[in-house]
Write a protein that holds these residues in place. Structure first.
Motif, PDB file in Angstrom:
ATOM      1  N   SER A 120       0.862  -1.178   0.000  1.00 40.76           N
ATOM      2  CA  SER A 120       0.000   0.000   0.000  1.00 40.76           C
ATOM      3  C   SER A 120       0.902   1.233   0.000  1.00 40.76           C
ATOM      4  N   TYR A 121       0.296   2.389  -0.177  1.00 44.96           N
ATOM      5  CA  TYR A 121       1.037   3.627  -0.380  1.00 44.96           C
ATOM      6  C   TYR A 121       0.502   4.702   0.560  1.00 44.96           C
ATOM      7  N   ARG A 122       1.401   5.573   1.033  1.00 46.60           N
ATOM      8  CA  ARG A 122       0.995   6.634   1.943  1.00 46.60           C
ATOM      9  C   ARG A 122       1.631   7.953   1.502  1.00 46.60           C
ATOM     10  N   PHE A 123       0.821   9.022   1.538  1.00 48.30           N
ATOM     11  CA  PHE A 123       1.307  10.348   1.190  1.00 48.30           C
ATOM     12  C   PHE A 123       0.474  11.384   1.918  1.00 48.30           C
ATOM     13  N   ARG A 124       1.138  12.380   2.464  1.00 47.35           N
ATOM     14  CA  ARG A 124       0.432  13.475   3.136  1.00 47.35           C
ATOM     15  C   ARG A 124       0.360  14.665   2.190  1.00 47.35           C
ATOM     16  N   CYS A 125      -0.855  14.992   1.753  1.00 45.82           N
ATOM     17  CA  CYS A 125      -1.073  16.123   0.866  1.00 45.82           C
ATOM     18  C   CYS A 125      -0.962  17.419   1.668  1.00 45.82           C
ATOM     19  N   PRO A 126      -0.170  18.374   1.196  1.00 46.04           N
ATOM     20  CA  PRO A 126       0.042  19.602   1.964  1.00 46.04           C
ATOM     21  C   PRO A 126      -1.122  20.583   1.912  1.00 46.04           C
ATOM     22  N   GLY A 127      -2.079  20.356   1.012  1.00 46.21           N
ATOM     23  CA  GLY A 127      -3.202  21.290   0.902  1.00 46.21           C
ATOM     24  C   GLY A 127      -4.029  20.997  -0.327  1.00 46.21           C
ATOM     25  N   PRO A 128      -4.948  21.893  -0.690  1.00 47.83           N
ATOM     26  CA  PRO A 128      -5.773  21.687  -1.883  1.00 47.83           C
ATOM     27  C   PRO A 128      -4.921  21.648  -3.143  1.00 47.83           C
ATOM     28  N   GLY A 129      -5.391  20.899  -4.142  1.00 49.98           N
ATOM     29  CA  GLY A 129      -4.672  20.835  -5.404  1.00 49.98           C
ATOM     30  C   GLY A 129      -4.846  19.494  -6.077  1.00 49.98           C
ATOM     31  N   VAL A 130      -4.098  19.307  -7.164  1.00 51.20           N
ATOM     32  CA  VAL A 130      -4.139  18.073  -7.945  1.00 51.20           C
ATOM     33  C   VAL A 130      -2.802  17.370  -7.783  1.00 51.20           C
ATOM     34  N   PHE A 131      -2.829  16.119  -7.333  1.00 51.23           N
ATOM     35  CA  PHE A 131      -1.619  15.378  -6.992  1.00 51.23           C
ATOM     36  C   PHE A 131      -1.606  14.049  -7.732  1.00 51.23           C
ATOM     37  N   GLN A 132      -0.506  13.740  -8.435  1.00 49.35           N
ATOM     38  CA  GLN A 132      -0.389  12.472  -9.156  1.00 49.35           C
ATOM     39  C   GLN A 132       0.702  11.611  -8.542  1.00 49.35           C
ATOM     40  N   CYS A 133       0.344  10.353  -8.264  1.00 51.26           N
ATOM     41  CA  CYS A 133       1.289   9.380  -7.712  1.00 51.26           C
ATOM     42  C   CYS A 133       2.164   8.843  -8.840  1.00 51.26           C
ATOM     43  N   ASP A 134       3.485   8.967  -8.704  1.00 50.94           N
ATOM     44  CA  ASP A 134       4.403   8.516  -9.741  1.00 50.94           C
ATOM     45  C   ASP A 134       4.488   6.996  -9.835  1.00 50.94           C
TER      46      ASP A 134
END
Length: 333
Positions: A16-30
């Motif tokens: 599984s994968y974990r990432f903390r988004c810093p705020g609003p926006g569009v985020f793509q997992c590499d």
């Protein structure tokens, strides 16, 4: 769009994968290609599964699901939809948008999501061609000949999900091609003389599609994938010269998942003692190792690998000394 590399979490053979988004926006997992449209700061915990429950946080308002359709196939309106599975049953979500690589849907609430084809429109698009990939894995030395596994897979299948090839060496090579669903394919090799089985096969699937038996390891082979009309759909020159002399840190990376799953806590404690005695890790690094067998195993493996070949060789030697049975099963001896 912000690209990020998530933290990898492995437990009971599942990644599984974990990432903390810093705020609003569009985020793509590499690593997975998934795109998250966020409304606020949040931590994402997610994995790719076949109709198992996905672990996502409630801050997600859109989900971009990677697909493997070709541009020509996407001309057919309404070809792709998204199935939404909950405890109450299954519903079909109409996409907000379909790009060359992703299907975009609004996330109504947390549950499992997956792509489906419209049967009627799919029938109209008779070619059924998809964006695909050819993956190569060289099996470790054994009592018999070396075997090169050739896998034909959709583009959106993740390398980490190909569990059947754990312990084999992934040969990095340009892999993109187009394949037809339910089409039969064959693999050919130059120089000739190597046994290839089966003669033809149907793809794509998650298992080794073809096996090339190498009586000797040549410096280079040319592999070709052909359809039933003998038309080449993929052809590459494959270098095998260095595949038997991998650096120690690469050998550890190759067996990382199995090591985390199978090493015992007492063995980990002995490894830590030996690594400290031999100056591979510091007192501070030893103190910072997390508790819990699996997390401790990850910390030991990753800390040593990052220090390069010399440190990785010490870990391999120490494991062979402390647990020769596991070392043989991981093919480190």
């Amino acid at each position: 769009m912000f690209h990020f590399t998530p933290e990898l979490l492995t437990e009971s053979g599942k990644t599984s994968y974990r990432f903390r988004c810093p705020g609003p926006g569009v985020f793509q997992c590499d690593l997975t290609g998934l795109v998250f449209v966020m409304t606020q700061v949040a931590e994402l915990l997610y994995n790719t599964v076949q109709w198992d429950e996905s672990l996502l946080q409630s801050a997600v308002c859109q989900l971009h699901l990677p697909h493997c359709e070709t541009k020509d196939a996407l001309i057919v309106d309404g070809l792709l939809s998204v199935v939404h599975i909950t405890d109450d049953g299954m519903s079909i979500l109409e996409p907000l948008k379909i790009t060359d690589t992703h299907v975009v849907v609004k996330v109504p609430h947390l549950s499992a999501f997956g792509l489906i084809w419209d049967i009627v429109r799919r029938f109209q698009n008779k070619s059924r061609q998809i964006e695909a990939q050819v993956l190569l894995f060289l099996r470790p030395p054994d009592t018999g000949p070396r075997v090169l596994d050739v896998l034909l897979l959709p583009r959106n299948v993740l390398l980490d999900e190909v569990d059947d090839c754990v312990g084999s060496k992934h040969i990095r090579i340009s892999s993109k091609c187009h394949l037809n669903i339910d089409q039969s394919y064959s693999v050919h090799c130059q120089p000739e003389g190597f046994i290839i089985q089966p003669e033809v096969n149907y793809g794509p699937n998650y298992h080794p599609t073809f096996e090339v038996f190498l009586e000797t390891i040549p410096e280079k082979v040319t592999l070709m994938v052909q359809d039933r009309e003998r038309t080449e759909v993929w052809r590459r020159n494959v270098s095998l010269k260095a595949e038997d002399s991998d650096p120690p840190e690469d050998r550890l990376l190759l067996v990382r998942r199995q090591f985390v799953q199978r090493v015992s806590d007492p063995v980990l404690n002995q490894l830590l003692d030996k690594l400290l005695e031999r100056g591979v890790i510091t007192d501070g690094e030893m103190q910072s190792v997390r508790t819990g067998r699996a997390d401790k195993a990850r910390d030991v493996m990753d800390t040593v690998r990052r220090k390069g070949s010399a440190a990785s060789s010490v870990l391999i030697s120490a494991l062979c000394e402390v647990d020769p049975v596991l070392s043989r099963e991981l093919r480190l001896i």
